[in-house]
Design a protein around this motif. Structure first.
Motif, PDB file in Angstrom:
ATOM      1  N   LYS A 150       0.728  -1.142   0.093  1.00 29.53           N
ATOM      2  CA  LYS A 150      -0.046  -0.171   0.164  1.00 29.53           C
ATOM      3  C   LYS A 150       0.964   1.350  -0.172  1.00 29.53           C
ATOM      4  CE  LYS A 150      -3.665  -2.403   2.450  1.00 29.53           C
ATOM      5  NZ  LYS A 150      -4.988  -2.293   2.328  1.00 29.53           N
ATOM      6  N   ILE A 151       1.862   1.099   0.702  1.00 30.21           N
ATOM      7  CA  ILE A 151       2.839   2.474   0.731  1.00 30.21           C
ATOM      8  C   ILE A 151       3.455   2.573  -0.910  1.00 30.21           C
ATOM      9  CG2 ILE A 151       5.175   3.192   1.474  1.00 30.21           C
ATOM     10  CD1 ILE A 151       4.488   1.609   4.123  1.00 30.21           C
ATOM     11  N   GLU A 179       2.124   1.822  -3.476  1.00 29.30           N
ATOM     12  CA  GLU A 179       1.151   2.210  -4.423  1.00 29.30           C
ATOM     13  C   GLU A 179       0.536   3.763  -4.104  1.00 29.30           C
ATOM     14  OE1 GLU A 179      -1.841  -0.849  -3.910  1.00 29.30           O
ATOM     15  OE2 GLU A 179      -0.608  -2.071  -4.765  1.00 29.30           O
ATOM     16  N   SER A 180       0.933   4.206  -2.944  1.00 26.27           N
ATOM     17  CA  SER A 180       0.593   5.593  -2.583  1.00 26.27           C
ATOM     18  C   SER A 180       1.353   6.506  -3.332  1.00 26.27           C
ATOM     19  CB  SER A 180       0.556   5.790  -1.080  1.00 26.27           C
ATOM     20  OG  SER A 180       0.481   7.142  -0.483  1.00 26.27           O
ATOM     21  N   ARG A 181       0.558   7.421  -4.023  1.00 20.57           N
ATOM     22  CA  ARG A 181       1.277   8.484  -4.566  1.00 20.57           C
ATOM     23  C   ARG A 181       1.557   9.321  -3.816  1.00 20.57           C
ATOM     24  NH1 ARG A 181      -1.414  13.028  -4.271  1.00 20.57           N
ATOM     25  NH2 ARG A 181      -3.300  13.131  -3.448  1.00 20.57           N
ATOM     26  N   ILE A 182       1.242   9.623  -2.472  1.00 17.90           N
ATOM     27  CA  ILE A 182       1.673  10.441  -1.336  1.00 17.90           C
ATOM     28  C   ILE A 182       2.901   9.913  -0.807  1.00 17.90           C
ATOM     29  CG2 ILE A 182       1.370  11.536   0.673  1.00 17.90           C
ATOM     30  CD1 ILE A 182      -1.621  11.321  -0.160  1.00 17.90           C
ATOM     31  N   LEU A 183       3.006   8.838  -0.547  1.00 15.98           N
ATOM     32  CA  LEU A 183       4.318   8.054  -0.064  1.00 15.98           C
ATOM     33  C   LEU A 183       5.343   7.499  -0.768  1.00 15.98           C
ATOM     34  CD1 LEU A 183       2.449   6.438   3.126  1.00 15.98           C
ATOM     35  CD2 LEU A 183       3.495   8.545   3.001  1.00 15.98           C
ATOM     36  N   ARG A 184       5.104   6.831  -1.904  1.00 15.62           N
ATOM     37  CA  ARG A 184       6.022   5.983  -2.478  1.00 15.62           C
ATOM     38  C   ARG A 184       7.313   6.486  -2.888  1.00 15.62           C
ATOM     39  NH1 ARG A 184       1.703   5.324  -7.064  1.00 15.62           N
ATOM     40  NH2 ARG A 184       1.960   7.180  -8.181  1.00 15.62           N
ATOM     41  N   HIS A 240       2.110  13.326   4.942  1.00 16.07           N
ATOM     42  CA  HIS A 240       2.694  12.056   4.737  1.00 16.07           C
ATOM     43  C   HIS A 240       2.568  11.108   5.911  1.00 16.07           C
ATOM     44  CE1 HIS A 240       4.932  14.839   2.179  1.00 16.07           C
ATOM     45  NE2 HIS A 240       4.436  13.966   1.204  1.00 16.07           N
ATOM     46  N   GLU A 276      -1.180   9.901   5.851  1.00 18.72           N
ATOM     47  CA  GLU A 276      -1.112   8.780   4.918  1.00 18.72           C
ATOM     48  C   GLU A 276      -0.834   7.547   5.295  1.00 18.72           C
ATOM     49  OE1 GLU A 276      -1.981   7.306   1.083  1.00 18.72           O
ATOM     50  OE2 GLU A 276      -2.994   8.772   2.379  1.00 18.72           O
ATOM     51  N   ARG A 293      -3.296   6.368   7.816  1.00 23.65           N
ATOM     52  CA  ARG A 293      -4.533   5.959   7.356  1.00 23.65           C
ATOM     53  C   ARG A 293      -4.354   4.437   6.518  1.00 23.65           C
ATOM     54  NH1 ARG A 293      -6.671   5.319   2.403  1.00 23.65           N
ATOM     55  NH2 ARG A 293      -4.850   5.782   1.245  1.00 23.65           N
ATOM     56  N   LEU A 294      -3.146   4.341   5.830  1.00 23.06           N
ATOM     57  CA  LEU A 294      -2.835   3.026   5.249  1.00 23.06           C
ATOM     58  C   LEU A 294      -2.625   1.958   6.365  1.00 23.06           C
ATOM     59  CD1 LEU A 294      -0.479   3.999   2.461  1.00 23.06           C
ATOM     60  CD2 LEU A 294      -3.063   3.301   2.317  1.00 23.06           C
TER      61      LEU A 294
END
Length: 124
Positions: free
Chosen positions: A27-28, A30-35, A85, A88, A91-92
């Protein structure tokens, strides 16, 4: 006096942490915010760090003999790490634990505990 077992014990120990990490790490990525913070880092190395964080934060066996959370996240601050970040990430984490049918009370306890590291991670 009764001492409540750690979140680590109540959540199911190593096998529960392993299941959580195996679901959480993709999920990390795939996250546009974290990757972007994880690009170029060995996935095995990063998975191990996430695993150790979960174990340590949940009150499991001490896996770090010496760890400076501020120093560890300093390079990420230079890349723009912020509250967005951390939000996010949490949240994940919550989403992952819900998918694993972890009781809500344990999810809340763990997310609150994980969030308590926010100021150190962001060096405030």
């Amino acid at each position: 006096m009764f001492t409540q077992p750690s979140i680590f014990t109540r959540i199911g120990g190593h096998s529960a942490v392993e299941a959580a990490v195996n679901s959480f790490y993709p999920k990390i990525m795939e996250s546009r915010i974290l990757r972007r913070f994880f690009n170029g880092i060995s996935s095995e190395e990063q998975i191990q760090k996430v695993r150790f964080f979960f174990i340590q934060a949940m009150g499991g066996p001490n896996v770090y003999t010496s760890f400076d959370i501020r120093a560890a996240h300093a390079p990420l601050l230079k890349k723009g790490l912020s509250d967005e970040h951390i939000d996010e990430f949490l949240r994940l984490m919550r989403e992952t634990l819900e998918e694993l049918s972890i009781p809500d009370v344990l999810i809340e306890e763990f997310v609150e505990l994980a969030d308590s590291f926010r100021d150190d991670i962001l060096n405030r």
